[in-house]
Motif scaffolding. Sequence first.
Motif, PDB file in Angstrom:
ATOM      1  N   GLU A  80      -2.081   2.762  -9.453  1.00 30.28           N
ATOM      2  CA  GLU A  80      -3.636   3.448 -10.463  1.00 30.28           C
ATOM      3  C   GLU A  80      -4.363   2.496  -8.627  1.00 30.28           C
ATOM      4  O   GLU A  80      -5.488   3.712  -8.167  1.00 30.28           O
ATOM      5  CB  GLU A  80      -3.504   2.524 -11.208  1.00 30.28           C
ATOM      6  CG  GLU A  80      -4.840   2.278 -11.648  1.00 30.28           C
ATOM      7  CD  GLU A  80      -5.195   2.300 -13.154  1.00 30.28           C
ATOM      8  OE1 GLU A  80      -6.591   1.383 -13.253  1.00 30.28           O
ATOM      9  OE2 GLU A  80      -4.179   0.913 -13.366  1.00 30.28           O
ATOM     10  N   LYS A  81      -4.190   1.976  -8.390  1.00 26.55           N
ATOM     11  CA  LYS A  81      -4.897   1.512  -7.292  1.00 26.55           C
ATOM     12  C   LYS A  81      -4.723   1.600  -5.962  1.00 26.55           C
ATOM     13  O   LYS A  81      -5.569   1.634  -4.863  1.00 26.55           O
ATOM     14  CB  LYS A  81      -4.449  -0.612  -7.107  1.00 26.55           C
ATOM     15  CG  LYS A  81      -5.185  -0.842  -8.372  1.00 26.55           C
ATOM     16  CD  LYS A  81      -6.793  -1.259  -8.447  1.00 26.55           C
ATOM     17  CE  LYS A  81      -7.087  -1.979 -10.107  1.00 26.55           C
ATOM     18  NZ  LYS A  81      -8.674  -2.140  -9.917  1.00 26.55           N
ATOM     19  N   GLU A  82      -3.371   2.160  -5.512  1.00 25.45           N
ATOM     20  CA  GLU A  82      -2.486   2.678  -3.960  1.00 25.45           C
ATOM     21  C   GLU A  82      -2.505   1.652  -2.688  1.00 25.45           C
ATOM     22  O   GLU A  82      -2.194   1.620  -2.037  1.00 25.45           O
ATOM     23  CB  GLU A  82      -3.894   3.701  -3.354  1.00 25.45           C
ATOM     24  CG  GLU A  82      -3.528   5.285  -4.168  1.00 25.45           C
ATOM     25  CD  GLU A  82      -4.425   5.985  -3.474  1.00 25.45           C
ATOM     26  OE1 GLU A  82      -5.539   5.823  -3.025  1.00 25.45           O
ATOM     27  OE2 GLU A  82      -4.351   7.247  -3.179  1.00 25.45           O
ATOM     28  N   THR A 121       0.598  -1.336  -0.166  1.00 22.95           N
ATOM     29  CA  THR A 121      -0.006  -0.177   0.221  1.00 22.95           C
ATOM     30  C   THR A 121       1.073   1.222  -0.180  1.00 22.95           C
ATOM     31  O   THR A 121       1.954   1.069   0.138  1.00 22.95           O
ATOM     32  CB  THR A 121      -1.289   0.050   1.362  1.00 22.95           C
ATOM     33  OG1 THR A 121      -1.837   1.295   1.064  1.00 22.95           O
ATOM     34  CG2 THR A 121       0.095   0.117   2.861  1.00 22.95           C
ATOM     35  N   GLU A 138      -2.476 -10.672  -6.004  1.00 26.43           N
ATOM     36  CA  GLU A 138      -2.500  -9.241  -7.757  1.00 26.43           C
ATOM     37  C   GLU A 138      -0.538  -9.266  -7.589  1.00 26.43           C
ATOM     38  O   GLU A 138      -0.949  -9.152  -9.033  1.00 26.43           O
ATOM     39  CB  GLU A 138      -3.198  -8.070  -6.991  1.00 26.43           C
ATOM     40  CG  GLU A 138      -4.560  -8.136  -7.039  1.00 26.43           C
ATOM     41  CD  GLU A 138      -5.414  -6.670  -6.452  1.00 26.43           C
ATOM     42  OE1 GLU A 138      -6.189  -5.935  -7.283  1.00 26.43           O
ATOM     43  OE2 GLU A 138      -4.916  -6.386  -5.804  1.00 26.43           O
ATOM     44  N   ILE A 161      -2.714  -3.282  -3.524  1.00 29.42           N
ATOM     45  CA  ILE A 161      -2.745  -4.321  -4.300  1.00 29.42           C
ATOM     46  C   ILE A 161      -2.463  -5.153  -2.946  1.00 29.42           C
ATOM     47  O   ILE A 161      -2.079  -5.758  -1.758  1.00 29.42           O
ATOM     48  CB  ILE A 161      -2.352  -4.551  -5.397  1.00 29.42           C
ATOM     49  CG1 ILE A 161      -0.566  -4.449  -4.343  1.00 29.42           C
ATOM     50  CG2 ILE A 161      -2.317  -3.468  -5.887  1.00 29.42           C
ATOM     51  CD1 ILE A 161       0.641  -4.614  -5.614  1.00 29.42           C
ATOM     52  N   TYR A 221       0.314  -0.281 -11.821  1.00 28.32           N
ATOM     53  CA  TYR A 221      -0.591  -0.761 -11.008  1.00 28.32           C
ATOM     54  C   TYR A 221      -0.743  -0.405  -9.737  1.00 28.32           C
ATOM     55  O   TYR A 221      -1.821  -0.013  -9.735  1.00 28.32           O
ATOM     56  CB  TYR A 221      -0.529  -2.322 -11.147  1.00 28.32           C
ATOM     57  CG  TYR A 221      -1.872  -2.335 -10.901  1.00 28.32           C
ATOM     58  CD1 TYR A 221      -2.986  -3.047 -11.530  1.00 28.32           C
ATOM     59  CD2 TYR A 221      -1.825  -3.840  -9.429  1.00 28.32           C
ATOM     60  CE1 TYR A 221      -4.043  -3.528 -11.711  1.00 28.32           C
ATOM     61  CE2 TYR A 221      -2.927  -4.675  -9.435  1.00 28.32           C
ATOM     62  CZ  TYR A 221      -4.343  -4.312 -10.365  1.00 28.32           C
ATOM     63  OH  TYR A 221      -5.143  -5.015  -9.632  1.00 28.32           O
TER      64      TYR A 221
END
Length: 608
Positions: free
Chosen positions: A591-593, A450, A599, A595, A588
């Motif tokens: 974008e997601k902050e 994170t 993933e 995972i 990635y």
Amino acid sequence: MKRVKPPKKPLIFYYGITIVIILLLNSFIFPLITNYSVKEVDYGTFLNMVDKGNVKEVEIEDTTITFKAKSNNETKVYKTGTIEDPEIVDRLHNADVKFTKVIPKETSPLLNFILSWILPFAIFIALGQWLTKKMQGKIMGGGGGPLSFGKSNAKVYVEKETGITFKDVAGQDEAKEALQEIVDFLHNPKKYKEIGANIPKGALLVGPPGTGKTLLAKAVAGESKVPFFSMSGSEFVEMFVGMGAARVRDLFKQAQEKAPCIVFIDEIDAIGKSRNSGMPGGNDEREQTLNQLLTEMDGFDADKGVVILAATNRPETLDKALLRPGRFDRRVPVELPDLKGRESILNVHAAKVKLEENVDFNVIARATSGASGADLANIINEAALRAVRLGRNKVTQNDLEESVEVVIAGYQRKNAVITMKDKLTISYHEIGHALVAAKQSHSAPVHKITIIPRTSGALGYTMQVDEHETVLMTKEQALDKITTYMGGRAAEEIIFKTVTSGASNDIEQATKIARAMVTRFGMSEEFDMMALETVNNPYLGGDTSLMVSAETAAKVDAEILKIIKSCHQKAIQILEENKDKLHELTKYLLEKETITGDEFMSILVAKS
């Protein structure tokens, strides 16, 4: 400069002030309060009111005349002075007024003296003595005066009040087994006496904070169904010399009277520190208290059923005389729980919480390696609070996982403003950690990544969770850990050609492991199996101190630097070989902050 305290005034000074205040109140305030409803008039007004028939009753004294008269259909009390008036009696008689002459009562001069002087002084002195005793009783810790200074403040619990048994203590099976013998003795002392066995007089519970030492002691009392005396070691030590020793005597006296029973002294290191401190003077009061405790433990008979339990997280500081056989015969370790123990503790604390059916405590237990029972209880409570905040009436797996992160790294800083440049740097830093860990054979799997900042100061973090708990660390595992810590800084160097302050905690942790490898684990070819450092406080932070000369200390530092540099270069090499995946995973994460490990691994193993 030494501050000179003003001398305290004697008690008679305060008595004198009180008497003066009472006399002033008696002379000026009380008469006003008493006579506020009596109206003074002149003698002529009094005569006019008599002639008009308004006066109903008159009392004539030597210097004053008090009378009741009607005014506006309301009876009031008036007062006037006396005048030589021979006709006043006839005037009152003709007006049909009831009047009397008040004759002053004759009192004994001795009685007047007693009432005026002796009685007030006696009341003041008695009141002062009573207040003094009350104040001393509160300040000194007694129950109500000087005679109770030596009374102990031991709290007595009985089984029905605590309701705690071994069922309420999870994750400490070895400690419960060691204490079960004491419980059995309190229930069946005859079978021990028949064979000639003596039950241990005392048991010392040692372990890190939050592992359940106090809870275990209460559970022993709950299982035995005997009175339970509980007192903290700091409660024995007072500012008055001899108070601690007196309280020890009183505590053991109460215990003998209520035998069989259990006496529990929490944080015994407050009074049980070694007397061989090597410094002149010392704390005489603490040493007297310790000496009295040693004497009392020698003086009582354990066969009567008085068992002493004590708890500490600093056993290395205790006096040797306290630990010898015949006093604390048994030492019961209460260590941090293992994987199975953590799972059991989570189940115990979660019994009072409403949970979703799919909650898996094994995942939480694996993510909390090194957590104490108190930490795990806090995690359950944080999960319940999060569920309430989000408007749910049951705790989910996500709540528990988030509460683990709250305990480890703090709450999310949702309002933190981070520029896109810094967020990109943080993303590369965290993916650097994860990528280096994934490419090594002795690293724990990545569980979560994170870049959401936390209240602990972390701008992001990578969480690794072992599939199985290990109790030993190999040299290869230690080197891989250091290399993983170096991954964040290595990513910054490769991508941005510069370094930031974000690796400060990584550097600190890596240096600790490298130093331990050289000084305590014997994982250095330079020093082989030579002990260079000792742990001073294993249960409270593990502070260490070097046991070598300045010349050897310099060599130790050089060896540590060699290890860190080698791991740093290895991290750079791993990331250079996987630069494409570093870019892909960072994009990635940005974008997601946040995972998950699954993933992360799916992208890492996928072909580009």
